[in-house]
Design a protein around this motif. Sequence first.
Motif, PDB file in Angstrom:
ATOM      1  N   UNK A   2      69.265   3.045 -24.882  1.00 21.58           N
ATOM      2  CA  UNK A   2      69.646   3.657 -26.148  1.00 21.58           C
ATOM      3  C   UNK A   2      71.086   3.277 -26.499  1.00 21.58           C
ATOM      4  N   UNK A   3      71.454   3.507 -27.754  1.00 24.57           N
ATOM      5  CA  UNK A   3      72.826   3.207 -28.179  1.00 24.57           C
ATOM      6  C   UNK A   3      73.833   4.054 -27.425  1.00 24.57           C
ATOM      7  N   UNK A   4      73.468   5.308 -27.143  1.00 23.20           N
ATOM      8  CA  UNK A   4      74.375   6.170 -26.370  1.00 23.20           C
ATOM      9  C   UNK A   4      74.570   5.617 -24.970  1.00 23.20           C
ATOM     10  N   UNK A   5      73.471   5.168 -24.353  1.00 24.20           N
ATOM     11  CA  UNK A   5      73.567   4.592 -23.013  1.00 24.20           C
ATOM     12  C   UNK A   5      74.433   3.335 -23.015  1.00 24.20           C
ATOM     13  N   UNK A   6      74.325   2.552 -24.087  1.00 22.30           N
ATOM     14  CA  UNK A   6      75.163   1.348 -24.189  1.00 22.30           C
ATOM     15  C   UNK A   6      76.636   1.727 -24.278  1.00 22.30           C
ATOM     16  N   UNK A   7      76.917   2.808 -25.007  1.00 23.11           N
ATOM     17  CA  UNK A   7      78.303   3.274 -25.113  1.00 23.11           C
ATOM     18  C   UNK A   7      78.819   3.734 -23.768  1.00 23.11           C
ATOM     19  N   UNK A   8      77.975   4.465 -23.021  1.00 23.20           N
ATOM     20  CA  UNK A   8      78.360   4.929 -21.684  1.00 23.20           C
ATOM     21  C   UNK A   8      78.647   3.736 -20.781  1.00 23.20           C
ATOM     22  N   UNK A   9      77.757   2.756 -20.824  1.00 19.39           N
ATOM     23  CA  UNK A   9      77.930   1.559 -19.997  1.00 19.39           C
ATOM     24  C   UNK A   9      79.224   0.826 -20.349  1.00 19.39           C
ATOM     25  N   UNK A  10      79.511   0.741 -21.630  1.00 18.77           N
ATOM     26  CA  UNK A  10      80.717   0.032 -22.067  1.00 18.77           C
ATOM     27  C   UNK A  10      81.984   0.758 -21.618  1.00 18.77           C
ATOM     28  N   UNK A  29      88.932   9.199 -31.191  1.00 19.74           N
ATOM     29  CA  UNK A  29      87.491   9.024 -31.338  1.00 19.74           C
ATOM     30  C   UNK A  29      87.119   7.949 -32.350  1.00 19.74           C
ATOM     31  N   UNK A  30      87.781   7.956 -33.493  1.00 19.82           N
ATOM     32  CA  UNK A  30      87.442   6.981 -34.533  1.00 19.82           C
ATOM     33  C   UNK A  30      87.732   5.557 -34.074  1.00 19.82           C
ATOM     34  N   UNK A  31      88.854   5.370 -33.391  1.00 23.89           N
ATOM     35  CA  UNK A  31      89.210   4.042 -32.901  1.00 23.89           C
ATOM     36  C   UNK A  31      88.257   3.595 -31.796  1.00 23.89           C
ATOM     37  N   UNK A  32      87.935   4.533 -30.892  1.00 23.14           N
ATOM     38  CA  UNK A  32      87.011   4.201 -29.802  1.00 23.14           C
ATOM     39  C   UNK A  32      85.645   3.828 -30.363  1.00 23.14           C
ATOM     40  N   UNK A  33      85.183   4.575 -31.364  1.00 21.33           N
ATOM     41  CA  UNK A  33      83.885   4.282 -31.978  1.00 21.33           C
ATOM     42  C   UNK A  33      83.888   2.885 -32.584  1.00 21.33           C
ATOM     43  N   UNK A  34      85.001   2.510 -33.229  1.00 24.64           N
ATOM     44  CA  UNK A  34      85.100   1.182 -33.834  1.00 24.64           C
ATOM     45  C   UNK A  34      85.062   0.102 -32.759  1.00 24.64           C
ATOM     46  N   UNK A  35      85.762   0.339 -31.640  1.00 24.14           N
ATOM     47  CA  UNK A  35      85.770  -0.632 -30.546  1.00 24.14           C
ATOM     48  C   UNK A  35      84.391  -0.801 -29.934  1.00 24.14           C
ATOM     49  N   UNK A  36      83.636   0.304 -29.898  1.00 21.01           N
ATOM     50  CA  UNK A  36      82.289   0.257 -29.320  1.00 21.01           C
ATOM     51  C   UNK A  36      81.256  -0.227 -30.337  1.00 21.01           C
ATOM     52  N   UNK A  37      81.642  -0.239 -31.600  1.00 21.60           N
ATOM     53  CA  UNK A  37      80.721  -0.652 -32.651  1.00 21.60           C
ATOM     54  C   UNK A  37      79.627   0.364 -32.895  1.00 21.60           C
ATOM     55  N   UNK A  39      78.666   4.729 -34.170  1.00 16.06           N
ATOM     56  CA  UNK A  39      79.110   5.860 -34.978  1.00 16.06           C
ATOM     57  C   UNK A  39      79.920   6.824 -34.117  1.00 16.06           C
ATOM     58  N   UNK A  40      80.668   7.685 -34.788  1.00 16.07           N
ATOM     59  CA  UNK A  40      81.458   8.668 -34.059  1.00 16.07           C
ATOM     60  C   UNK A  40      80.552   9.654 -33.319  1.00 16.07           C
ATOM     61  N   UNK A  41      79.402   9.983 -33.906  1.00 15.73           N
ATOM     62  CA  UNK A  41      78.481  10.914 -33.239  1.00 15.73           C
ATOM     63  C   UNK A  41      77.970  10.352 -31.914  1.00 15.73           C
ATOM     64  N   UNK A  42      77.566   9.074 -31.926  1.00 18.87           N
ATOM     65  CA  UNK A  42      77.075   8.445 -30.697  1.00 18.87           C
ATOM     66  C   UNK A  42      78.194   8.322 -29.672  1.00 18.87           C
ATOM     67  N   UNK A  43      79.392   7.996 -30.136  1.00 19.34           N
ATOM     68  CA  UNK A  43      80.541   7.897 -29.233  1.00 19.34           C
ATOM     69  C   UNK A  43      80.832   9.252 -28.612  1.00 19.34           C
ATOM     70  N   UNK A  44      80.729  10.303 -29.425  1.00 10.76           N
ATOM     71  CA  UNK A  44      80.981  11.651 -28.929  1.00 10.76           C
ATOM     72  C   UNK A  44      79.968  12.032 -27.844  1.00 10.76           C
ATOM     73  N   UNK A  45      78.698  11.653 -28.047  1.00 13.20           N
ATOM     74  CA  UNK A  45      77.655  11.945 -27.059  1.00 13.20           C
ATOM     75  C   UNK A  45      77.919  11.195 -25.754  1.00 13.20           C
ATOM     76  N   UNK A  46      78.369   9.958 -25.853  1.00 15.75           N
ATOM     77  CA  UNK A  46      78.672   9.175 -24.660  1.00 15.75           C
ATOM     78  C   UNK A  46      79.819   9.810 -23.879  1.00 15.75           C
ATOM     79  N   UNK A  47      80.835  10.239 -24.599  1.00 12.50           N
ATOM     80  CA  UNK A  47      81.982  10.876 -23.952  1.00 12.50           C
ATOM     81  C   UNK A  47      81.549  12.170 -23.258  1.00 12.50           C
ATOM     82  N   UNK A  48      80.711  12.960 -23.933  1.00 10.72           N
ATOM     83  CA  UNK A  48      80.235  14.212 -23.332  1.00 10.72           C
ATOM     84  C   UNK A  48      79.492  13.944 -22.022  1.00 10.72           C
TER      85      UNK A  48
END
Length: 243
Positions: A2-10, A29-37, A39-48
């Motif tokens: 999933x996209x969240x899993x990809x964010x976690x892996x990255x 969060x906004x900068x990290x989301x941009x680096x990961x390519x 959304x902020x919601x998916x980035x937030x889930x990965x961080x959690x």
Amino acid sequence: MSLTDRAITRIRQMIREGELLPGAKLPPEQQLAAELGLSRNLTREAVKSLVVARVLEIRRGDGTYVTSLAPALLLEGLGGAVELLQGDTVLELTEVRRLFEPAATALAATRITDEDLAEVERHLSAMRDAKDDIELLIRHDAAFHRAVVHATRNETLATLLEHISGRTLRARVWRGLTDAEAAGRTVAEHEAIHRALVARDPEFARAAALMHVNTTECWLRDHLAEGQQGAGAPRSRANHTRS
């Protein structure tokens, strides 16, 4: 994946490759989301998810940081997982302990200090005094082993054994409550380990620890077999205290 899993892996990759060091602050969060390519919601889930895994920590009003990544933190979830093991998997756990603990005790014999020995001796003395109080004896039993493994100066090994022993601790309590001779044998086995540590003899220490773990494993194996057989007279354990 999933996209969240990809964010976690990255994010894990960034930590592993040194882009984010232990104690480092993550980008906003906004900068990290941009680096990961993402959304902020998916980035937030990965961080959690990584916060739950103790890889990251959120400091209210300050931001998100990489933790110390110490073994005690990263392996914390192991203890909870181990507590859920049942039946034959408990036996598998004692087999793991049989592999790790004698090796750890041998290593401790080569590194133990006089201060470490004093701590081991303190718990051994308390075990002698607690022969008629099984629960107290077991607490000092666990503390004895904790002091021995601490002497290895290996935090990862200490953390692993702490979680493994946490589950087998109850097995030792069961043994103490159902076997009148167990307290005396337990103290004698710990005295052998102590003598090996005093002598700074790793092979003696390994053998003494193996004998001790094997006693518990044999008892537990019989205990589980009796449970599967159902009602009936308990089997004699006299022949299973040594191997």
